[in-house]
Design a protein around this motif. Structure first.
Motif, PDB file in Angstrom:
ATOM      1  N   ASN D 121       0.834  -1.195   0.000  1.00 20.39           N
ATOM      2  CA  ASN D 121       0.000   0.000   0.000  1.00 20.39           C
ATOM      3  C   ASN D 121       0.873   1.251   0.000  1.00 20.39           C
ATOM      4  O   ASN D 121       0.601   2.217  -0.712  1.00 20.39           O
ATOM      5  CB  ASN D 121      -0.856  -0.034   1.273  1.00 20.39           C
ATOM      6  N   ALA D 123       3.697   1.439  -1.315  1.00 23.49           N
ATOM      7  CA  ALA D 123       4.285   1.587  -2.658  1.00 23.49           C
ATOM      8  C   ALA D 123       3.229   2.073  -3.639  1.00 23.49           C
ATOM      9  O   ALA D 123       3.547   2.350  -4.793  1.00 23.49           O
ATOM     10  CB  ALA D 123       4.842   0.242  -3.131  1.00 23.49           C
ATOM     11  N   GLY D 124       1.962   2.145  -3.173  1.00 28.20           N
ATOM     12  CA  GLY D 124       1.015   2.846  -4.013  1.00 28.20           C
ATOM     13  C   GLY D 124      -0.053   1.993  -4.664  1.00 28.20           C
ATOM     14  O   GLY D 124      -0.861   2.505  -5.414  1.00 28.20           O
ATOM     15  N   ALA D 125      -0.098   0.670  -4.369  1.00 25.30           N
ATOM     16  CA  ALA D 125      -1.085  -0.147  -5.098  1.00 25.30           C
ATOM     17  C   ALA D 125      -2.394  -0.088  -4.345  1.00 25.30           C
ATOM     18  O   ALA D 125      -2.764  -0.977  -3.637  1.00 25.30           O
ATOM     19  CB  ALA D 125      -0.610  -1.587  -5.177  1.00 25.30           C
ATOM     20  N   TRP D 126      -3.114   0.900  -4.401  1.00 25.95           N
ATOM     21  CA  TRP D 126      -4.461   1.165  -3.929  1.00 25.95           C
ATOM     22  C   TRP D 126      -5.126   0.001  -3.176  1.00 25.95           C
ATOM     23  O   TRP D 126      -6.177  -0.456  -3.585  1.00 25.95           O
ATOM     24  CB  TRP D 126      -5.308   1.534  -5.131  1.00 25.95           C
ATOM     25  N   GLN D 127      -4.498  -0.537  -2.172  1.00 22.25           N
ATOM     26  CA  GLN D 127      -5.132  -1.511  -1.248  1.00 22.25           C
ATOM     27  C   GLN D 127      -5.565  -2.826  -1.896  1.00 22.25           C
ATOM     28  O   GLN D 127      -6.229  -3.625  -1.248  1.00 22.25           O
ATOM     29  CB  GLN D 127      -6.415  -0.938  -0.589  1.00 22.25           C
TER      30      GLN D 127
END
Lengths: 199, 424, 107, 368
Positions: D121, D123-127
């Motif tokens: 999360n 790192a940015g991968a929307w949950q």
């Protein structure tokens, strides 16, 4: 094109352009001045549309409102410590006088001479014609302009990057590799430190 | 374009409108017709944006929920359909704060100005057969020009919030949008060179006359425009500007209430419009292989638009976020050169086509050549820059016994002094 | 009453005047640059206005005015870039962009 | 010629921040987006747990340990009960030991699901990976609720065994869970292992060299990712861990990506342990009946457990009374975070947040 819409558009847009130009003069802060400038560019783009010059209007928005606007904003960001006020030098009075004399002369010339205006129809599609003109009759200036642009770009980069490789820059930020892009440089608040002196 | 067909023919919504305007002009009220046509265009865009925004919020939350094996909003209204309305009301009644030291005027103006590029782009997009509010002759250039104003507005928002995070977010956005505007312009340039006109209506007619979609002829510009437009509207792998985990919410950290709602809505609208632009440039707009004779053309266009939009939601649901310098490096090192090479290629092909003035069938070999060259270009370019296999996944060693297995050297950049332990 | 050439010329003259006034009166180098950009825009307006209302002698293409404006825009963009780079590098060395203080020749 | 110095651009990745896993503050000095200096400010969640424990009896202290690392309360209980039993010299029956091992390993799975999910999360991968792993964590929490009624702060273990015996439907439910869990892990790995962007964002970021890791006494996945195969369950086997066959994953580069891989591999090993423990689950009493307030002999004891975050140890000193004279806890989160400054200097903010996420800390344990 001479419906009542065009005249209304002309008066509105020229008022917008002149008003925002005055706004630059009277804006309190630097950033407001830039925003007024961009509004003036937009107003002028509208005036071009009333003159049925659609390609020029769109080019104006693209180059001026888009690129030059952001360029000026960046310049202001990169020089944050200079006084952000929009104050004038002592030349305000004489400046106004000279400017009004110059524009008065131009207005006089414009209104007195009778231009041999032939009521020409408007041109629906200007892009194609400009393109052919640029590549046939005005090919040489077209190439010279591209050379000029490249020279300006290289010049600008050399000017700004050269200023960045001074010795104290290197020991200050430790040996990490150079700045990634101007965006990061713009993020820094820069303070004048006269105390460094020679070392 | 059977524009003057009988007005009840709903296959193109332009017919009833032209019927009305024709009737007005027969009565001689030209000024009124002028005003009515303008207001119908504006109302069409406003209605479309309003309805699309509300519907999209629901679509996006449900699709992302399905990707994450959960159900998504289903409490408010049947199947959660009233959830967007609830969100809107919640945002409206929230207090919208203004940072004290920030720049009040600019802070208040930014969310409004952010809508202008979105709405203006919609003015040029042909929703159906003849259904364009203003089919400008310089359509493509107009879209790019209007898009280039966006970083300025984002900067206004970031600067006036007087907050470190928003300033960082604004700086990131400007760097990102400027460096991804070039690949987007170059890929659209190759589309314009192939179709020979910047008018979006003409681009669709080109695809109709040669009954082919541009995506078959221009695979590389399609890929480049996909990546560049993702970066420009700041979604999924490129939502670096408002990276929650890093800089809280980027340039709209300080915004609350309906102002934040506007930022959120504009992001959705941008995604939908980019989906629409994809449909026009690469998937034939409303023309889908003579299907539009039966199904109304604007329905087909909406389906393509939603498919484009769904692609973005899918990407948003799965892919992590890139770092700002990685994305900039990718744009300058990879997209711009490839795009330029492709423009040269397409120009050469079009020149060849006009030289031989061969019939339209010559597009088939062009398509094959383009696909081969795209593959060759990508593989060759990656090998040239020795980029391949830099990111291979690693396997761990599983051991039974206890003890040091491998020595990990200290990286120079970090704060470790060579001797390890706490630095000087 | 319909809009004629004189109207556009008057508007561009006024804009030119304001641009000149800003360039002459302001203290910050970047604002002076903005003034110059404004003057260039006023010139563009006259060019397009003339192209619209005045017929050209034969031989030259109908849109000579627009072509000239395109060249003016490119030159202005290049000039803005170089001028701002100058302003930034002046700022880096003298840490001010106020033209009152950048008068090296006087000392 | 006056030259200029850049005034440090200080940003507070402050107590209120979406990815500080709780109220943790990092005062960061920036040069552009690159971090030149970082300072760790802790103590926002300090509840002086160790002082309070000195007024309560040994059994009343068990709920405190739940609230330390609220994501793995089973391991906390286990560590505390082992120390108390070592101090008072109490033996735990076989069934109690097996139940403890099953519960501790299930808790490790739940914790690592949370750790890996929040790392991705950051790192940015929307949950999305977070939600997939949370679906699994829900099943584990259902198993806990089935046995001791609570989901997060369980208070399940007692000195001398466990509070309740396993309900009849626990073993089939647990069997069903661990049979389908490796399949779920394969799905997550298939989505993330070859993910170019995640590799680009986490490989070579926040590297901790082996020497620095050992000097700073890191433990758990942090140490194993830096190339040292050190697991308390193997190095100093407590309870009945020496009866189970499992292996210890070791990384080579000590960066965020290796820590992520180590946690995934550890989950697979824990499933094997639970499987073996379920098969060998004996009958008999689940706990020795110990008086509610025990009076251990004067003396001190330190026992440690391989908690999901590292070596969790309790140090109890008894003066013969009913409440511990000194109650001290070795928090793996705080010690694993001591190298944060060295790890983060030179990185950009985005990388710092990712490497901070890979350390997997819980503020409750960090501040105690």
């Amino acid at each position: 094109m001479d419906g009542f819409g065009v005249t209304a558009a002309f008066w509105g847009l020229s008022a917008l352009a002149v008003g925002s130009a005055l706004g630059i003069m009277l804006a309190r802060s630097l950033l407001h001045a830039v925003l007024w400038l961009i509004l003036a560019f937009a107003g002028l783009a509208g005036l071009f549309v009333t003159l049925s010059a659609d390609f020029v209007a769109v080019a104006q928005v693209l180059v001026y409102a888009g690129a030059v606007g952001v360029l000026v904003v960046f310049a202001i960001m990169l020089t944050p410590n200079s006084q952000t006020g929009n104050s004038e030098t002592r030349m305000v009075g004489p400046g106004l006088f000279v400017a009004s004399v110059v524009s008065g002369i131009m207005v006089y010339i414009a209104t007195q001479t009778d231009w041999s205006t032939a009521a020409r129809g408007d041109f629906p599609a200007t892009a194609l014609e400009i393109g052919t003109a640029l590549t046939n009759r005005y090919l040489l200036p077209f190439e010279v302009a591209s050379v000029l642009l490249i020279a300006a770009m290289v010049g600008a980069i050399v000017l700004v990057r050269a200023a960045r490789d001074e010795p104290e820059r290197r020991e200050l930020a430790g040996e990490g590799e150079g700045e990634v892009n101007t965006a990061e440089a713009a993020g820094r608040e820069v303070v004048a430190a006269g105390s460094h002196g020679g070392h | 374009m059977n524009v003057l067909a009988n007005w009840w023919d709903l296959r193109s919504l332009a017919n009833p409108v032209n019927g009305l305007l024709g009737w007005l002009r027969d009565k001689g009220w030209d000024e009124i017709a002028y005003i009515v046509s303008g207001s119908i265009g504006a109302a069409a865009i406003g209605l479309f944006l309003g309805v699309a925004m509300l519907a999209l919020i629901w679509v996006e939350r449900r699709v992302i929920a399905r990707i994450q094996i959960r159900r998504g909003p289903n409490r408010v209204g049947p199947q959660g359909l009233l959830q967007p309305v609830a969100d809107a009301i919640k945002l409206m009644q929230k207090e919208s704060l203004t940072p004290r030291l920030g720049d009040k005027w600019v802070f208040w103006l930014a969310p409004l100005l952010l809508f202008i590029p979105t709405v203006l782009t919609l003015g040029v997009v042909p929703f159906g057969d003849g259904m364009t509010v203003a089919d400008l002759n310089v359509g493509v250039l107009f879209i790019i020009a209007v898009g280039s104003v966006m970083p300025l507005v984002v900067f206004m928002a970031g600067w006036s919030s007087n907050n470190k995070y928003s300033l960082l977010g604004a700086m990131r956005t400007i760097a990102m949008v400027l460096s991804y505007e070039l690949p987007a312009v170059i890929s659209l340039l190759s589309v314009v060179v192939l179709t020979g006109s910047m008018q979006l209506g003409e681009i669709i007619n080109f695809q109709k006359d040669h009954n082919t979609w541009n995506v078959f002829l221009l695979p590389l510009p399609f890929a480049i425009y996909l990546i560049a437009s993702l970066a420009e509207i700041g979604r999924s792998p490129y939502d670096i500007a408002e990276a929650e985990s890093e800089i809280v919410a980027g340039y709209h950290t300080e915004y609350s209430g309906m102002k934040f709602g506007l930022f959120y809505a504009v992001e959705l609208a941008n995604a939908l419009i980019i989906g629409g632009l994809f449909a026009v440039f690469f998937f034939g707009g409303w023309w889908t292989y003579y299907l539009d004779v039966i199904i109304p053309s604007w329905v087909l266009f909406f389906v393509k638009m939603l498919l484009g939009y769904w692609l973005f939601v899918w990407a948003r649901g799965t892919v992590p976020r890139l770092r700002i310098d990685q994305s900039l490096k990718f744009s300058w090192q990879f997209l711009v050169p490839m795009g330029l090479l492709n423009v040269v290629l397409v120009a050469f092909e079009v020149a060849l086509w006009y030289q031989l003035d061969a019939p339209g069938i010559i597009l088939a070999p062009f398509a094959v050549i383009n696909w081969l060259l795209t593959a060759g270009l990508i593989v060759g370019y990656v090998r040239l820059l020795k980029l391949e296999h830099t990111q291979t996944p690693r396997r761990l060693t599983l051991t039974e016994d206890v003890g040091i297995v491998t020595h990990v050297p200290a990286p120079s950049a970090a704060g470790y002094s060579a001797a390890g332990g706490s630095p000087a | 009453m319909s809009v004629s050439l004189e109207h556009y010329l008057v508007v561009s003259a006024v804009l030119f005047g304001i641009g000149l006034w800003i360039a002459l009166a302001k203290r910050n180098a970047i604002i002076i640059l903005m003034g110059i950009e404004l003057m260039l825009n006023a010139v563009n307006l006259t060019l397009v206005a003339f192209n619209r209302f005045v017929t050209l002698a034969d031989g030259r293409p109908a849109l000579a005015g627009h072509v000239f404006v395109i060249f003016v825009i490119t030159v202005a963009a290049a000039e803005a870039a170089v001028a701002l780079a100058l302003a930034v590098s002046v700022y880096r060395t003298r840490s001010t962009v106020d033209i009152e203080q950048i008068d090296l020749l006087k000392r | 010629m006056t030259n200029f110095s850049t005034e440090p651009y200080v940003v507070n990745i402050g107590p209120q921040h979406p990815s500080t896993h709780g109220v943790f503050r990092m005062k960061v000095t920036l040069d552009g987006e690159r971090i030149t200096d970082a300072e760790m400010v802790v103590g926002y969640l300090h509840r002086s747990m160790e002082k309070l424990a000195e007024e309560r009896t040994y059994t009343q202290n068990i709920p405190f340990t739940d609230r330390a690392d609220y994501l793995s309360s089973m391991s906390n209980n286990l560590a505390y009960c082992l120390t108390a039993e070592k101090l008072a010299g109490i033996a735990v029956p076989e069934r109690g030991e097996h139940i403890r091992v099953i519960m501790a390993e299930l808790q490790r799975l739940a914790n690592h699901c949370m750790a890996v999910g929040t790392f991705i999360n950051d790192a940015g991968a929307w949950q999305t990976p977070l939600m997939w792993l949370f679906a699994e964590r829900e099943k584990i929490l259902d198993l806990f609720e089935m046995t001791c009624g609570a989901r997060l702060t369980l208070n399940y273990m007692r000195i001398g065994g466990v509070s309740f015996d396993l309900p009849d439907e626990f073993v089939p439910a647990c069997r069903r869970f661990i049979d389908q869990f490796p399949g779920r892990l394969d799905e997550v790995e298939q989505m993330l292992l070859e993910n170019e962007i995640l590799l680009a964002r986490s490989k070579g970021i926040g590297v901790i060299p082996t020497v620095a890791a050992i000097n700073a006494s890191l433990t758990g996945p942090m140490l194993r990712a830096s190339g040292v195969a050190w697991d308390i369950r193997k190095a100093d086997p407590y309870s009945i861990y020496d009866r189970f066959a499992f292996r210890v994953p070791v990384g080579e580069n000590g960066d965020s990506y290796d820590r992520f891989l180590v946690r995934l591999a550890e989950m697979r090993e824990s499933v094997k342990i639970v499987d073996q423990a379920l098969r060998a689950l004996p009958g008999g009493p689940h706990k020795v009946d110990v008086p509610l307030s025990i009076r251990p002999p004067v003396g001190e004891a330190y026992a440690r457990v391989e908690a999901p975050k590292g070596e969790l140890g309790f140090y109890l000193v008894s003066d013969g009374g009913t409440s511990p004279w000194r109650f001290h806890m070795r928090p793996p989160s705080l010690i694993n975070l001591s190298l944060l400054r060295e790890m983060v200097i030179g990185l950009t903010i985005a990388d710092a947040i990712v490497s901070f996420g890979s350390v997997d800390i819980v503020i409750g344990e960090l501040d105690r």
